[in-house]
Design an enzyme around this catalytic site. Structure first.
Site, PDB file in Angstrom:
ATOM      1  N   THR A 153       0.844  -1.200   0.000  1.00  0.00           N
ATOM      2  CA  THR A 153       0.000   0.000   0.000  1.00  0.00           C
ATOM      3  C   THR A 153       0.872   1.240   0.000  1.00  0.00           C
ATOM      4  O   THR A 153       1.739   1.409   0.869  1.00  0.00           O
ATOM      5  CB  THR A 153      -0.927   0.013   1.229  1.00  0.00           C
ATOM      6  OG1 THR A 153      -1.717  -1.179   1.244  1.00  0.00           O
ATOM      7  CG2 THR A 153      -1.851   1.222   1.192  1.00  0.00           C
ATOM      8  N   VAL A 155       2.219   4.783   0.651  1.00  0.00           N
ATOM      9  CA  VAL A 155       2.110   5.798   1.693  1.00  0.00           C
ATOM     10  C   VAL A 155       2.210   7.171   1.042  1.00  0.00           C
ATOM     11  O   VAL A 155       3.057   7.402   0.180  1.00  0.00           O
ATOM     12  CB  VAL A 155       3.208   5.608   2.747  1.00  0.00           C
ATOM     13  CG1 VAL A 155       3.158   6.720   3.794  1.00  0.00           C
ATOM     14  CG2 VAL A 155       3.067   4.245   3.416  1.00  0.00           C
ATOM     15  N   PHE A 189       4.114  -1.788   3.150  1.00  0.00           N
ATOM     16  CA  PHE A 189       3.800  -0.372   3.004  1.00  0.00           C
ATOM     17  C   PHE A 189       4.915   0.286   2.203  1.00  0.00           C
ATOM     18  O   PHE A 189       6.089   0.242   2.579  1.00  0.00           O
ATOM     19  CB  PHE A 189       3.606   0.266   4.377  1.00  0.00           C
ATOM     20  CG  PHE A 189       2.386  -0.267   5.072  1.00  0.00           C
ATOM     21  CD1 PHE A 189       1.131   0.244   4.786  1.00  0.00           C
ATOM     22  CD2 PHE A 189       2.492  -1.341   5.945  1.00  0.00           C
ATOM     23  CE1 PHE A 189      -0.005  -0.287   5.388  1.00  0.00           C
ATOM     24  CE2 PHE A 189       1.368  -1.878   6.554  1.00  0.00           C
ATOM     25  CZ  PHE A 189       0.109  -1.352   6.275  1.00  0.00           C
ATOM     26  N   LYS A 190       4.512   0.891   1.087  1.00  0.00           N
ATOM     27  CA  LYS A 190       5.455   1.401   0.086  1.00  0.00           C
ATOM     28  C   LYS A 190       5.825   2.845   0.421  1.00  0.00           C
ATOM     29  O   LYS A 190       4.984   3.743   0.389  1.00  0.00           O
ATOM     30  CB  LYS A 190       4.827   1.301  -1.302  1.00  0.00           C
ATOM     31  CG  LYS A 190       5.781   1.556  -2.447  1.00  0.00           C
ATOM     32  CD  LYS A 190       5.093   1.255  -3.772  1.00  0.00           C
ATOM     33  CE  LYS A 190       6.049   1.369  -4.948  1.00  0.00           C
ATOM     34  NZ  LYS A 190       5.368   1.082  -6.226  1.00  0.00           N
ATOM     35  N   ILE A 191       7.109   3.058   0.706  1.00  0.00           N
ATOM     36  CA  ILE A 191       7.606   4.327   1.230  1.00  0.00           C
ATOM     37  C   ILE A 191       8.743   4.837   0.342  1.00  0.00           C
ATOM     38  O   ILE A 191       9.647   4.080  -0.012  1.00  0.00           O
ATOM     39  CB  ILE A 191       8.121   4.130   2.669  1.00  0.00           C
ATOM     40  CG1 ILE A 191       6.987   3.624   3.574  1.00  0.00           C
ATOM     41  CG2 ILE A 191       8.705   5.424   3.218  1.00  0.00           C
ATOM     42  CD1 ILE A 191       7.479   3.171   4.936  1.00  0.00           C
TER      43      ILE A 191
END
Length: 393
Positions: A153, A155, A189-191
């Site tokens: 997902t 961010v 979680f894609k940062i």
């Protein structure tokens, strides 16, 4: 039915805060750039030797024995031809869903727009942010039902230079996923790989929350991400090559060129060797693949994201028995042990050393990537503002 949207080429490289800028929300750029969501698998690359089983009958079979080959798809009908085993949900995917006349994911967005908790927010910007998060999570939950692997997902890139804001946002998203019973082990979680993003990854991973660091364009970023313990590190091979063709003055790229190496392939190779030689847990993802040779040059890396036209070409190319040994694993833990790093590359990376080591290619490409993510998020919120409230609210 495919679940991701292909990225366009970068149209410009605008001004953006550099690594080392104090934490805080970033200014939303005015130029709209279309960035991709990416699907990628849960299964790691095979650790088998370089020989290929005799029953393989296509180049796609052959290369898939070394690395997990991932479809970078655009059209939902592509899901059956090259079904991904995991997925990424992002602002660009939300826009793609909204643009389609009929898709099962539309209900996930409509449900988000009808959410009473968001509806009660008096501040319009907070209300739209709530809708945005709910939509991401609802679509992510639907994808988790369709794929066996993890869902990553995105961010909000507007938080890219604020470690605490990134962590807070991930906690909020994780809470929303928990409320609809998507377990944390199914999630990434894609940062963005700013220093603040890398530090957020370190702290989140220490909590057992899996992170996916993207926009890595330099060895310093890759090494810092590995030291942070990021679960997945994503490098865009073709974008580095594109930059190198049109620019000069980046020491890392020029060093690769003097060795006769492609800048993108060289960075993936170096990052892979660093991860495996020094025992980091991160898995490496090669993206922005331009041709079959890129794949052949990176065999052994954990994930390779490839466009459908390349996958179709691999699938249509028959591998005869006498050619099966021509596919060689280029990257392996054993070969990584032979790679030599300089003392400067083996430092414990911090904000200052990272800022000093990142060259112009990494700075400009990171800037462009963040601009694209920011503008996609703004477009989603603008669209939600126009269609809210839905008919059933």
């Amino acid at each position: 039915m495919a679940i991701s949207l292909r990225s366009s080429s970068f149209a410009s490289l605008g001004h953006f805060p550099q690594v080392g800028k104090p934490s805080g929300s970033i200014r939303a750029p005015s130029r709209l750039l279309f960035l991709s969501t990416r699907s990628f698998p849960r299964v790691f690359a095979s650790s088998s030797s370089s020989s290929v089983d005799a029953d393989l009958n296509s180049e796609l079979d052959a290369v898939s024995s070394f690395s997990e080959i991932v479809p970078d798809t655009v059209v939902f009908d592509d899901f059956e031809r090259f079904p991904p085993t995991a997925a990424t949900v992002s602002s660009s995917l939300l826009l793609g869903i909204c643009s389609l006349p009929d898709t099962k994911f539309k209900s996930a967005i409509e449900t988000a727009l009808a959410d009473s908790e968001c509806y009660e927010q008096q501040d319009p910007s907070k209300r739209l942010s709530c809708f945005y998060d709910k939509a991401l999570v609802n679509v992510g939950a639907d994808l988790a039902k369709l794929v066996p692997g993890r869902v990553s997902t995105e961010v909000d890139a507007r938080l890219a230079y604020d470690t605490h804001a990134i962590i807070h946002k991930v906690h909020e998203l994780l809470k929303l996923y928990n409320e609809i019973e998507v377990p944390p082990e199914r999630l990434l979680f894609k940062i963005p790989s700013t220093w603040q993003g890398i530090e957020a990854s370190r702290l989140l991973e220490s909590e057992g929350i899996q992170t996916h660091l993207t926009f890595v364009y330099s060895f310093s970023q890759a090494a810092a991400a590995a030291q942070a313990g990021a679960s997945v590190i994503q490098i865009f091979v073709g974008r580095l090559r594109d930059w190198a063709r049109n620019h000069s003055g980046d020491p890392e790229i020029e060093a690769a060129s003097k060795r006769g190496e492609d800048a993108g392939v060289a960075l993936v190779t170096k990052a892979y060797n660093y991860i495996h030689k020094y025992g980091h847990k991160s898995k490496l993802m090669a993206a922005a693949i331009r041709n079959k040779q890129d794949i052949f040059s990176l065999l052994g890396v954990d994930y390779i994201i490839a466009p459908l036209k390349i996958l179709q070409s691999l699938k249509d190319s028959i591998t005869y028995p006498d050619e099966k040994y021509s596919y060689v694993r280029r990257l392996s833990p054993s070969s990584a042990m032979l790679y030599n790093f300089s003392e400067e590359e083996l430092v414990k990376w911090d904000q200052l050393s990272l800022a000093s080591a990142m060259g112009p290619a990494a700075e400009e490409l990171l800037t462009a990537g963040l601009e694209g993510y920011v503008n996609q998020a703004l477009r989603v919120e603008e669209h939600f503002g126009k269609i809210w409230p839905p008919p059933n609210v």
